[in-house]
Design a protein around this motif. Structure first.
Motif, short mmCIF file in Angstrom:
data_model
loop_
_atom_site.label_atom_id
_atom_site.label_comp_id
_atom_site.label_asym_id
_atom_site.label_seq_id
_atom_site.Cartn_x
_atom_site.Cartn_y
_atom_site.Cartn_z
N GLY A 261 -64.75 18.09 73.13
CA GLY A 261 -64.43 19.30 72.39
C GLY A 261 -64.75 19.19 70.91
O GLY A 261 -65.06 18.13 70.39
N ASN A 262 -64.68 20.34 70.25
CA ASN A 262 -64.84 20.38 68.80
C ASN A 262 -64.06 21.56 68.24
O ASN A 262 -63.65 22.45 68.96
CB ASN A 262 -66.31 20.47 68.39
CG ASN A 262 -67.02 21.68 68.99
OD1 ASN A 262 -66.46 22.75 69.12
ND2 ASN A 262 -68.26 21.48 69.39
N ALA A 267 -57.27 22.03 72.62
CA ALA A 267 -56.27 21.01 72.27
C ALA A 267 -54.86 21.60 72.34
O ALA A 267 -54.64 22.78 72.07
CB ALA A 267 -56.53 20.47 70.88
N THR A 268 -53.93 20.76 72.74
CA THR A 268 -52.50 21.11 72.75
C THR A 268 -51.74 19.95 72.16
O THR A 268 -51.95 18.79 72.56
CB THR A 268 -51.99 21.40 74.17
OG1 THR A 268 -52.84 22.37 74.80
CG2 THR A 268 -50.56 21.92 74.14
N ILE A 269 -50.84 20.20 71.20
CA ILE A 269 -50.11 19.11 70.54
C ILE A 269 -48.62 19.17 70.88
O ILE A 269 -48.11 20.18 71.38
CB ILE A 269 -50.29 19.17 69.00
CG1 ILE A 269 -49.66 20.45 68.43
CG2 ILE A 269 -51.76 19.10 68.63
CD1 ILE A 269 -49.57 20.47 66.92
N SER A 288 -63.85 20.62 78.97
CA SER A 288 -64.49 19.34 79.27
C SER A 288 -63.98 18.81 80.60
O SER A 288 -62.80 19.02 80.96
CB SER A 288 -64.19 18.33 78.15
OG SER A 288 -64.69 17.06 78.47
N ARG A 289 -64.86 18.12 81.31
CA ARG A 289 -64.46 17.56 82.62
C ARG A 289 -63.41 16.48 82.45
O ARG A 289 -62.53 16.32 83.29
CB ARG A 289 -65.69 17.00 83.32
CG ARG A 289 -65.45 16.59 84.77
CD ARG A 289 -66.74 16.12 85.41
NE ARG A 289 -67.27 14.94 84.74
CZ ARG A 289 -66.86 13.69 85.02
NH1 ARG A 289 -65.93 13.47 85.94
NH2 ARG A 289 -67.40 12.66 84.40
N ARG A 290 -63.51 15.74 81.33
CA ARG A 290 -62.56 14.66 81.08
C ARG A 290 -61.65 15.02 79.91
O ARG A 290 -62.08 15.66 78.95
CB ARG A 290 -63.30 13.36 80.79
CG ARG A 290 -64.29 12.98 81.90
CD ARG A 290 -64.99 11.68 81.60
NE ARG A 290 -64.09 10.54 81.69
CZ ARG A 290 -64.36 9.33 81.22
NH1 ARG A 290 -65.51 9.10 80.61
NH2 ARG A 290 -63.49 8.34 81.35
N VAL A 445 -63.86 11.08 64.80
CA VAL A 445 -64.97 11.00 63.85
C VAL A 445 -65.94 12.12 64.21
O VAL A 445 -66.41 12.20 65.35
CB VAL A 445 -65.67 9.63 63.90
CG1 VAL A 445 -66.84 9.60 62.92
CG2 VAL A 445 -64.69 8.50 63.61
N ASN A 446 -66.21 12.99 63.27
CA ASN A 446 -67.03 14.17 63.53
C ASN A 446 -68.44 13.99 62.99
O ASN A 446 -68.62 13.64 61.82
CB ASN A 446 -66.39 15.40 62.88
CG ASN A 446 -65.02 15.69 63.47
OD1 ASN A 446 -64.90 16.33 64.50
ND2 ASN A 446 -63.98 15.20 62.81
N ALA A 447 -69.44 14.27 63.84
CA ALA A 447 -70.84 14.07 63.45
C ALA A 447 -71.40 15.24 62.65
O ALA A 447 -72.42 15.09 61.99
CB ALA A 447 -71.70 13.85 64.69
#
Length: 871
Positions: A261-262, A267-269, A288-290, A445-447
């Protein structure tokens, strides 16, 4: 009132050299030409009511309210539309203020010109401005908000994102050119071999392996763990059967996020129950599958930006939230927050509007809240589970208080992962203490990290992080540009361009050049056709193999779109003669001079304008040039040359049969004209002029006379080398000359050459071009009547809106002005016409084909010659 034509100018143009992004609207006022604004009852009042912000327009009055004063006094609708187009762009968040409205020589037709920031928004503004003006004239309601909203939407779809845009702006501030390579965020900085490319915040230096690693959160965490960098504990699963065991292993509270993801999507916190964990898992699985399951770490969300392995900025990010006042509902508080002028649609402002989505409703549900809940005074209600600015989050700059050990950790992370630009997400109580002491961890870490939180934080000092990107891509000493020589004029452009390219190529440079025949890189044709416009120029400048660009630049491209480059090193004008007049508001040589002058206006201050001293219009351009000026002339006693050189100027002259460079009082002979094949033994004056221009341009660039001489002597005029320019085909009993002369000056040049050619009979094949003035067509035919014994008229093409017989009649009229008894044969089938001319040619005759009269002239003549040789 209607728009008859709409043009987008993207480079230096006839309206402005510096303001490159302009819309040019050709507006037909129709009956409104007789109705200025002061005679349209109520128009001014309605305009002020609809767009009151136009009060700031000073107009010619020079004071606020000046434009409205002009409207009351009476002005024409084109002027009003110009101001409306500018103002509605400003209201939509794209402030731009340059405009011009000029009446053409056709009554009621105006050129309305105004600047834009986003091209498609500018086009929309042009059409909307006309619709708004018409509605005000007709006194009908108009939905201005629809236009503003639509322009914002277009901008969001078309504009570069804030990160990409910031890099481009920094490049522009350093005079580094740029080209957008697609509709998204792929951008080229620099030209030719000195270009670099980037997409968003990934550069051509960014390692694809590093991007793959950063995109795989599990792989990233493993590498960081092995490098002793603190990360949140967790596992990655794909099977729902593994969920319960994994939850027990990691322990509540938890964070669920998709592996690939990005921007916080999926996301859930702060998941605290198994039931909530199942929902969070399914939500993450949609992206995402994973799915990663991590320990939820309390603290603040920080983003550290590392460029070229150096920390350049750090920000604390807060998720979108509202603060209760005990009065308003959560929905009302969101609406109130979205009224903050710093918030806008998409990326238009520093902050993004907060939108209610599933994530928002889930977070509220966990607190047993709804959008109608009224939170207590001072209560902070979070609306998003992540702190991304794109979802309405805010940021606080903390760059100056980051602990040195945390700087070391982040710079080390960039090398461990291998990214030249990376954004490191950290959860910690603060960054003023080492992570190893306060329990902080690296989350991701974001590319391709976004820059907006650093460029314009909600609080704290803005950071020009784009400067660090440009510093990395163009370190001191690295060039971004390649040399550019632009060639324009009426006649001789193509030959001069080819000769300059030949000289440069002969001296070891890989040259890209554009001509009316096609686009070439290192003498290999890559595209055929008339390629003298901005698109063709950009083709060369985008080629990473090109070291030097020589660009033929025709009037049509300048008028249509502006130049295809921002600046050039040398601008050459061969001459300015009568041609293409009466087209696109270019009615006389003064108008044409204004077009050609654009090339000289784009020459760098330390560059050179190479101008024809024998042409008064070229000399006129020199007076306004902001660069160095050098002249060429067929006459060393030309007063312009004498005065110029007396002042220490540089010139190229034709004296005593030599091509000579003159600097002050000194003469430097480059070569004898009879040694230069292009001059046909010194018999063709216009070719000598082309040689002078090319010699001077390359000498000014720095090539030595001996190197130029060798190049001049190896440039052979031929159908292959200079197609359509004085190409002579030698048959057994006669010769054929093919030249694409198409205006009086070109015809006179061929005429001067033919006077030196002995022949039993001179035969000409000519035609007219429909978009030329009657007098130009007649004059070319009159010159043809003087130089040919027999004339074929072959009017098969180039009618351009005229009747075929109309053009033939004009040609006959011109021929008869020279000789009423001239033999004229009309054959409007080019193949048959050529066959007839060849089959009836007498021994020793000389056939001249002008103006590209015969379809595929060179190919057809070559085929005839080949058949004769095979016979």
């Amino acid at each position: 009132m209607k728009i008859s034509n709409l043009q987008v100018l993207r480079g230096p143009n006839i309206w402005s050299i510096s303001r490159k992004k302009l819309i040019q609207m050709r507006l037909d006022l129709e009956e409104l030409e007789q109705r200025p604004t002061n005679v349209i009852e109520g128009f001014g009042e309605r305009l002020e009511k609809l767009i009151p912000s136009m009060f700031s327009h000073r107009c010619s009055k020079g004071v606020e309210g000046g434009f409205f004063a002009r409207v009351k006094e009476g002005t024409w609708m084109g002027h009003v539309i110009e101001h409306i187009a500018l103002e509605i762009q400003t209201i939509a968040g794209m402030e731009t203020g340059f405009g011009r409205t000029r009446q053409t020589k056709t009554e009621g037709i105006y050129n309305v010109v105004f600047s834009y920031l986003e091209e498609k928004v500018g086009v929309y503004a042009a059409e909307a401005a006309v619709n708004i003006a018409q509605a005000l004239i007709d006194n009908v309601e108009y939905d201005l908000e629809h236009d503003i909203r639509r322009m914002k939407e277009i901008r969001e779809l078309e504009a570069l994102g804030p990160s990409t845009g910031s890099i481009v702006e920094e490049a522009v501030s350093r005079s580094i050119p740029w080209i957008r390579l697609n509709k998204s965020s792929l951008v080229q900085l620099g030209y030719g071999k000195n270009q670099v490319r980037f997409r968003a915040t990934m550069t051509e230096q960014t390692s694809s392996i590093a991007v793959d690693i950063a995109s795989n959160k599990e792989e990233t965490k493993r590498l960081l763990t092995e490098a002793a960098i603190p990360v949140a504990s967790g596992v990655t699963i794909s099977n729902p059967d593994d969920l319960e065991a994994s939850v027990k292993k990691v322990g509540f509270p938890l964070v669920f996020k998709p592996l690939d993801g990005n921007h916080g999507k999926g996301a859930t916190i702060n998941v605290k129950t198994l039931e909530a964990a199942k929902e969070a898992f399914e939500y993450a699985k949609t992206y995402s599958r994973r799915v990663i399951i991590e320990k939820f770490i309390t603290g603040y969300d920080f983003r550290v930006l590392v460029i070229d392995h150096k920390v350049v900025a750090a920000a604390q990010r807060d998720p979108a939230h509202v603060k209760g006042n005990g009065i308003h509902t959560i929905q009302e508080l969101i609406d109130k927050e979205n009224e903050d002028p710093r918030r806008g649609y998409g990326h238009e402002n520093v902050l993004t509007e907060i939108a209610v989505d599933r994530d928002t409703l889930d977070l509220l549900a966990k607190k047993e809240y709804t959008l109608e809940t009224i939170p207590e005074k001072g209560e902070v209600v979070y609306l998003k589970s992540t702190a991304n600015l794109s979802t309405g989050g805010t940021s606080i700059d903390v760059t100056d208080i980051v602990h040195p050990q945390n700087i070391f950790i982040c710079e080390r992370i960039s090398r461990v992962i291998g990214l030249d630009i990376c954004g490191i997400d950290i959860m910690a109580q603060n960054l003023t203490q080492p992570l190893t002491e306060n329990g902080g961890v690296v989350l991701e870490v974001n590319a391709a990290p976004g820059f907006r939180m650093h460029l314009a934080p909600s609080e704290g000092l803005p950071r020009n992080v784009a400067a660090s990107v440009i510093d990395m891509l163009y370190p001191p000493g690295k060039l971004s540009q390649i040399p550019i020589i632009a060639v324009t004029g009426t006649n001789g452009k193509t030959t001069t361009t080819r000769l300059i390219a030949h000289i440069i190529r002969s001296n070891g440079k890989r040259v890209g050049f554009t001509t009316s025949d096609g686009i070439y890189v290192h003498n290999t044709m890559l595209m055929q056709g008339d390629t003298t416009g901005p698109v063709s120029a950009e083709f060369i400048l985008k080629d990473p193999t090109v070291e030097f660009a020589v660009l033929e630049t025709a009037r049509g491209g300048i008028l249509r779109s502006g130049l295809g480059f921002n600046a050039c090193d040398i601008g050459v004008i061969t001459n300015i003669q009568e041609d293409h007049l009466g087209i696109a508001d270019i009615h006389n040589l003064d108008d044409l001079t204004r077009v050609k002058e654009v090339v000289i206006g784009a020459v760098r201050r330390k560059g050179w304008a190479v101008l024809n001293a024998d042409n008064g219009y070229c000399v006129k351009i020199a007076r306004n040039a902001r660069c160095n000026v050098a002249y060429f002339s067929m006459d060393e006693n030309n007063p312009v040359i004498k005065d110029h050189c007396k002042k220490g100027g540089i010139a190229a002259i034709y004296e005593n049969g030599f091509i000579t460079i003159k600097t002050g009082d000194w003469k430097l002979r480059v070569d004898k004209a009879t040694h230069i094949p292009l001059t046909f033994g010194g018999a063709v004056n216009f070719m000598i002029q082309n040689v002078l221009a090319a010699t001077l341009a390359t000498y000014l660039w720095g090539y030595k006379p001996e190197d130029i001489r060798l190049s001049l002597e190896t440039f052979i005029p031929s159908a292959a080398h200079t197609p359509g320019r004085m190409n002579v085909f030698r048959f057994k009993d006669f010769k054929i000359l093919v030249d694409f002369a198409h205006n009086p000056d070109g015809f006179n040049g061929v005429k001067a050459y033919l006077q030196s050619v002995e022949a039993t009979q001179h035969v000409g094949i000519i035609s007219g071009t429909g978009d030329r003035r009657d007098e130009d067509i007649i004059e070319t035919a009159r010159i043809a009547g003087q130089m040919f014994d027999k004339i074929y008229i072959c009017q098969e093409k180039y009618l351009r809106g005229r009747a075929q017989q109309e053009l033939i009649d004009l040609l006959i009229k011109g021929i008869h002005q020279a000789d009423p008894n001239k033999e004229i044969i009309i054959n409007n089938k080019s193949t048959a016409c050529l066959e007839e001319a060849i089959n009836t040619a007498i021994k020793g005759s000389y056939i001249t084909i002008l103006s590209n009269t015969i379809d595929n002239t060179i190919q057809r003549v070559t085929e005839h010659l080949d058949r004769e040789l095979e016979a």
